[in-house]
Design a protein around this motif. Structure first.
Motif, mmCIF file in Angstrom:
data_model
loop_
_atom_site.group_PDB
_atom_site.id
_atom_site.type_symbol
_atom_site.label_atom_id
_atom_site.label_comp_id
_atom_site.label_asym_id
_atom_site.label_seq_id
_atom_site.Cartn_x
_atom_site.Cartn_y
_atom_site.Cartn_z
ATOM 1 N N ASP A 126 9.652 -23.640 11.239
ATOM 2 C CA ASP A 126 8.959 -24.476 12.228
ATOM 3 C C ASP A 126 9.835 -24.840 13.428
ATOM 4 O O ASP A 126 9.325 -25.119 14.513
ATOM 5 C CB ASP A 126 8.430 -25.756 11.575
ATOM 6 C CG ASP A 126 7.264 -25.481 10.632
ATOM 7 O OD1 ASP A 126 6.624 -24.408 10.763
ATOM 8 O OD2 ASP A 126 6.984 -26.338 9.771
ATOM 9 N N ALA A 127 11.144 -24.821 13.231
ATOM 10 C CA ALA A 127 12.058 -25.141 14.335
ATOM 11 C C ALA A 127 12.356 -23.924 15.199
ATOM 12 O O ALA A 127 13.109 -24.015 16.171
ATOM 13 C CB ALA A 127 13.359 -25.709 13.775
ATOM 14 N N GLY A 128 11.795 -22.758 14.824
ATOM 15 C CA GLY A 128 12.021 -21.542 15.595
ATOM 16 C C GLY A 128 13.244 -20.759 15.175
ATOM 17 O O GLY A 128 13.614 -19.787 15.838
ATOM 18 N N ASN A 129 13.905 -21.161 14.104
ATOM 19 C CA ASN A 129 15.073 -20.435 13.601
ATOM 20 C C ASN A 129 14.619 -19.207 12.811
ATOM 21 O O ASN A 129 13.760 -19.307 11.937
ATOM 22 C CB ASN A 129 15.921 -21.329 12.691
ATOM 23 C CG ASN A 129 16.403 -22.561 13.405
ATOM 24 O OD1 ASN A 129 16.878 -22.501 14.536
ATOM 25 N ND2 ASN A 129 16.278 -23.703 12.755
ATOM 26 N N ASN A 130 15.214 -18.062 13.108
ATOM 27 C CA ASN A 130 14.918 -16.846 12.362
ATOM 28 C C ASN A 130 15.702 -16.836 11.058
ATOM 29 O O ASN A 130 16.834 -17.322 11.008
ATOM 30 C CB ASN A 130 15.271 -15.605 13.190
ATOM 31 C CG ASN A 130 14.365 -15.472 14.395
ATOM 32 O OD1 ASN A 130 13.212 -15.874 14.363
ATOM 33 N ND2 ASN A 130 14.899 -14.921 15.467
ATOM 34 N N TYR A 131 15.116 -16.258 10.061
ATOM 35 C CA TYR A 131 15.808 -16.170 8.773
ATOM 36 C C TYR A 131 15.322 -14.954 8.001
ATOM 37 O O TYR A 131 14.302 -14.354 8.312
ATOM 38 C CB TYR A 131 15.606 -17.445 7.940
ATOM 39 C CG TYR A 131 14.187 -17.656 7.440
ATOM 40 C CD1 TYR A 131 13.808 -17.201 6.176
ATOM 41 C CD2 TYR A 131 13.242 -18.317 8.218
ATOM 42 C CE1 TYR A 131 12.516 -17.394 5.711
ATOM 43 C CE2 TYR A 131 11.959 -18.521 7.762
ATOM 44 C CZ TYR A 131 11.600 -18.055 6.501
ATOM 45 O OH TYR A 131 10.326 -18.257 6.052
ATOM 46 N N VAL A 154 4.921 -14.889 2.739
ATOM 47 C CA VAL A 154 5.331 -15.718 3.868
ATOM 48 C C VAL A 154 4.261 -15.513 4.936
ATOM 49 O O VAL A 154 4.013 -14.379 5.357
ATOM 50 C CB VAL A 154 6.718 -15.313 4.406
ATOM 51 C CG1 VAL A 154 7.073 -16.139 5.630
ATOM 52 C CG2 VAL A 154 7.773 -15.449 3.328
ATOM 53 N N ASP A 155 3.617 -16.594 5.325
ATOM 54 C CA ASP A 155 2.536 -16.535 6.316
ATOM 55 C C ASP A 155 1.468 -15.504 5.947
ATOM 56 O O ASP A 155 0.987 -14.752 6.795
ATOM 57 C CB ASP A 155 3.086 -16.252 7.715
ATOM 58 C CG ASP A 155 3.956 -17.383 8.227
ATOM 59 O OD1 ASP A 155 3.684 -18.546 7.859
ATOM 60 O OD2 ASP A 155 4.898 -17.106 8.999
ATOM 61 N N GLY A 156 1.120 -15.430 4.670
ATOM 62 C CA GLY A 156 0.062 -14.537 4.213
ATOM 63 C C GLY A 156 0.469 -13.086 4.022
ATOM 64 O O GLY A 156 -0.350 -12.255 3.651
ATOM 65 N N GLN A 157 1.731 -12.753 4.276
ATOM 66 C CA GLN A 157 2.229 -11.380 4.108
ATOM 67 C C GLN A 157 3.216 -11.338 2.946
ATOM 68 O O GLN A 157 3.924 -12.313 2.688
ATOM 69 C CB GLN A 157 2.931 -10.895 5.387
ATOM 70 C CG GLN A 157 2.058 -10.931 6.627
ATOM 71 C CD GLN A 157 0.889 -9.968 6.528
ATOM 72 O OE1 GLN A 157 1.030 -8.848 6.070
ATOM 73 N NE2 GLN A 157 -0.294 -10.429 6.943
ATOM 74 N N SER A 158 3.298 -10.208 2.261
ATOM 75 C CA SER A 158 4.254 -10.055 1.156
ATOM 76 C C SER A 158 5.676 -10.268 1.653
ATOM 77 O O SER A 158 6.038 -9.812 2.749
ATOM 78 C CB SER A 158 4.139 -8.660 0.549
ATOM 79 O OG SER A 158 2.911 -8.523 -0.110
#
Length: 128
Positions: free
Chosen positions: A56-61, A41-45
Motif C-alpha cells: 500500500d505504501a508503493g514499495n515493491n517486493y 496476491v491481488d487475485g493472482q497466483s
C-alpha cells in the motif's frame, strides 16, 4: 393334504427364522480430510522471486521463502464445539507436497467450519 401340511410347516419355519442384527452391522469406514493451501496476491497466483508486487505504501517486493506452521487444527461442529484433528503441520509455500495434506480418522459428523492457528504457541514451539 399331507403335502399341504409339509409346505405350511416349511413356510412357517422359513419365515420364523430371523438373522441377528449384529451380523448385519456395516463396518465403519475411516474418513479422511484433504486440506489444500493456495496462495494469491491481488487475485493472482503467488510467484516466487519476482519483484512484481507492491504494498500500500508503493514499495515493491518479492517473495523468496514462505515457511510457516498451521497448528491446533480443529473442525467446528454444528453446535460450535471444536473437534481437534491435528496438532500442527509444517508448510512451505513453494513445495507442492506440503501445500496439501491428508488427515485420516475423522469421525462422521456435521461440521460447519475449520479453525487453526498460523504459527506455534509457546507450548508447541520447542527447540530440537
Amino acid at each position: 393334504m399331507k403335502h399341504l401340511i409339509i409346505i405350511s410347516l416349511l413356510v412357517s419355519v422359513l419365515y420364523s427364522c430371523k438373522k441377528d442384527d449384529e451380523n448385519n452391522v456395516v463396518p465403519a469406514i475411516p474418513n479422511s480430510l484433504v486440506l489444500s493451501v493456495n496462495y494469491e496476491v491481488d487475485g493472482q497466483s503467488l510467484m516466487l522471486d519476482t519483484i512484481i508486487y507492491a504494498n500500500d505504501a508503493g514499495n515493491n517486493y518479492s517473495v523468496s521463502r514462505l515457511w510457516y506452521y498451521l497448528s491446533r487444527i480443529a473442525l467446528v461442529n454444528s453446535d460450535s464445539t471444536l473437534l481437534p484433528i491435528k496438532d500442527y503441520v509444517f508448510v512451505d509455500a513453494f513445495r507442492v507436497a506440503t501445500n496439501q495434506f491428508t488427515i485420516s480418522g475423522v469421525p462422521n459428523g456435521h461440521y460447519i467450519g475449520i479453525k487453526f492457528n498460523i504459527g506455534l504457541d509457546s507450548v508447541q514451539n520447542l527447540t530440537n
